[in-house]
Design a protein around this motif. Sequence first.
Motif, PDB file in Angstrom:
ATOM      1  N   LYS A 113       5.605  -8.631   3.497  1.00 32.97           N
ATOM      2  CA  LYS A 113       4.499  -8.162   2.546  1.00 32.97           C
ATOM      3  C   LYS A 113       4.088  -9.482   1.752  1.00 32.97           C
ATOM      4  O   LYS A 113       4.919 -10.149   1.167  1.00 32.97           O
ATOM      5  N   ALA A 114       2.915  -9.216   1.316  1.00 32.66           N
ATOM      6  CA  ALA A 114       2.252 -10.243   0.603  1.00 32.66           C
ATOM      7  C   ALA A 114       2.842 -10.274  -0.898  1.00 32.66           C
ATOM      8  O   ALA A 114       3.185  -9.213  -1.515  1.00 32.66           O
ATOM      9  N   LEU A 115       3.014 -11.442  -1.265  1.00 29.56           N
ATOM     10  CA  LEU A 115       3.687 -11.931  -2.799  1.00 29.56           C
ATOM     11  C   LEU A 115       2.540 -11.564  -3.661  1.00 29.56           C
ATOM     12  O   LEU A 115       1.461 -12.175  -3.623  1.00 29.56           O
ATOM     13  N   GLY A 116       3.009 -11.026  -4.868  1.00 22.18           N
ATOM     14  CA  GLY A 116       1.801 -10.655  -5.701  1.00 22.18           C
ATOM     15  C   GLY A 116       2.239  -9.426  -6.480  1.00 22.18           C
ATOM     16  O   GLY A 116       3.115  -8.602  -6.436  1.00 22.18           O
ATOM     17  N   LYS A 117       1.127  -9.019  -7.246  1.00 19.00           N
ATOM     18  CA  LYS A 117       1.275  -7.710  -7.838  1.00 19.00           C
ATOM     19  C   LYS A 117       0.292  -6.565  -7.596  1.00 19.00           C
ATOM     20  O   LYS A 117      -0.837  -6.895  -7.524  1.00 19.00           O
ATOM     21  N   SER A 118       1.013  -5.366  -7.230  1.00 14.41           N
ATOM     22  CA  SER A 118       0.101  -4.320  -6.649  1.00 14.41           C
ATOM     23  C   SER A 118      -0.158  -3.392  -8.076  1.00 14.41           C
ATOM     24  O   SER A 118       0.614  -3.201  -9.057  1.00 14.41           O
ATOM     25  N   ASN A 119      -1.262  -2.852  -8.029  1.00 11.55           N
ATOM     26  CA  ASN A 119      -1.746  -1.855  -9.089  1.00 11.55           C
ATOM     27  C   ASN A 119      -1.792  -0.544  -8.881  1.00 11.55           C
ATOM     28  O   ASN A 119      -2.276   0.460  -9.234  1.00 11.55           O
ATOM     29  N   ARG A 120      -0.897  -0.241  -7.727  1.00 14.28           N
ATOM     30  CA  ARG A 120      -1.037   1.085  -6.914  1.00 14.28           C
ATOM     31  C   ARG A 120      -0.663   2.415  -7.786  1.00 14.28           C
ATOM     32  O   ARG A 120      -1.419   3.319  -7.885  1.00 14.28           O
ATOM     33  N   SER A 121       0.579   2.039  -8.645  1.00 17.88           N
ATOM     34  CA  SER A 121       0.903   3.169  -9.110  1.00 17.88           C
ATOM     35  C   SER A 121      -0.002   3.494 -10.471  1.00 17.88           C
ATOM     36  O   SER A 121      -0.173   4.857 -10.675  1.00 17.88           O
TER      37      SER A 121
END
Length: 311
Positions: free
Chosen positions: A138-146
Amino acid sequence: MTLLRLLPCLLAIGLLAAEPKKPDYDSQYVLGPNSQEKAGVPKGTVTEYELADSKTFPGYGRKWALYIPSKYDPSKEAALMVFQDGPGYASRTGAWRVPVVFDNLIAQGKMPVTIALFIAPGFTPDPKNPNGKDKKGKALGKSNRSFEYDSVTDLYVKFLLEEMIPLAETKGVKFSKDPARRAIAGASSGGICAFNAAWHRPDAFSKVFTTIGSFTNIRGVISKGAEKGGNLYPQMVMDAPKKNIRIFSQEGSNDLTNEFGVWPEANQKMADAWKAKGYDYKFVMGEGSHNSRHGAQLLPEALTWLWRDIR
């Protein structure tokens, strides 16, 4: 080694051997004929794109794609269906196989000529390791999904209407503005997101396909009560005038139970609210867990049911 010393080992082996296998509730759900490519059925095309940043969600780019059916006439407006967590739906060989299902149902006249817009949730790479991945790939970083999907606000549908749909139309396609010719879909947090978009803008989306929807208190728990959670939706449906929305909803009795809520109960409460208010809905409760198996099996049926007034 004496028998006395062996006894603990033998007991442990016996206990392990006697431990019952966890039931596989999902193997019963398999893809049917309309999820398989068929000889002689014209294939649409899927083209992938990338949005570097967003005005609605600044700092978060995303991948997106368009499926354009072979019967599409660029001089005419097509029906539109938007899929959240888009890359998971866009593959011809993946779990959902939306392009294959669209090809088959359009060829059979069971749904109109429909363009699919696949959109991934916002993501920003780790600035220290922008191309890095964790042990699971999985790509490292921050998801804004939630924030995008679970929030009970109109922000995400504004993003669709003011950014993504106009952006898609720059690729040479035209979408009908008739809400009866617009649908939206998603699973889990994408499932509540799909309903939320139609709830806030039924003038833009009148058809919803939600599977294993996260109608639970995710944002309320994460924000420690500063935000409303999706668990409030059944009462919101009951309190508001009936809206022009048609919903096909799937859930599994072995779905999640965690600190955010109980998924099967939450989805049942949504179905009860739709029934009480007289919505045009179909609710399928299976035995599955939190994955795409049952929803993907139902996809051709769901699309046929949702689009039954538009051919």
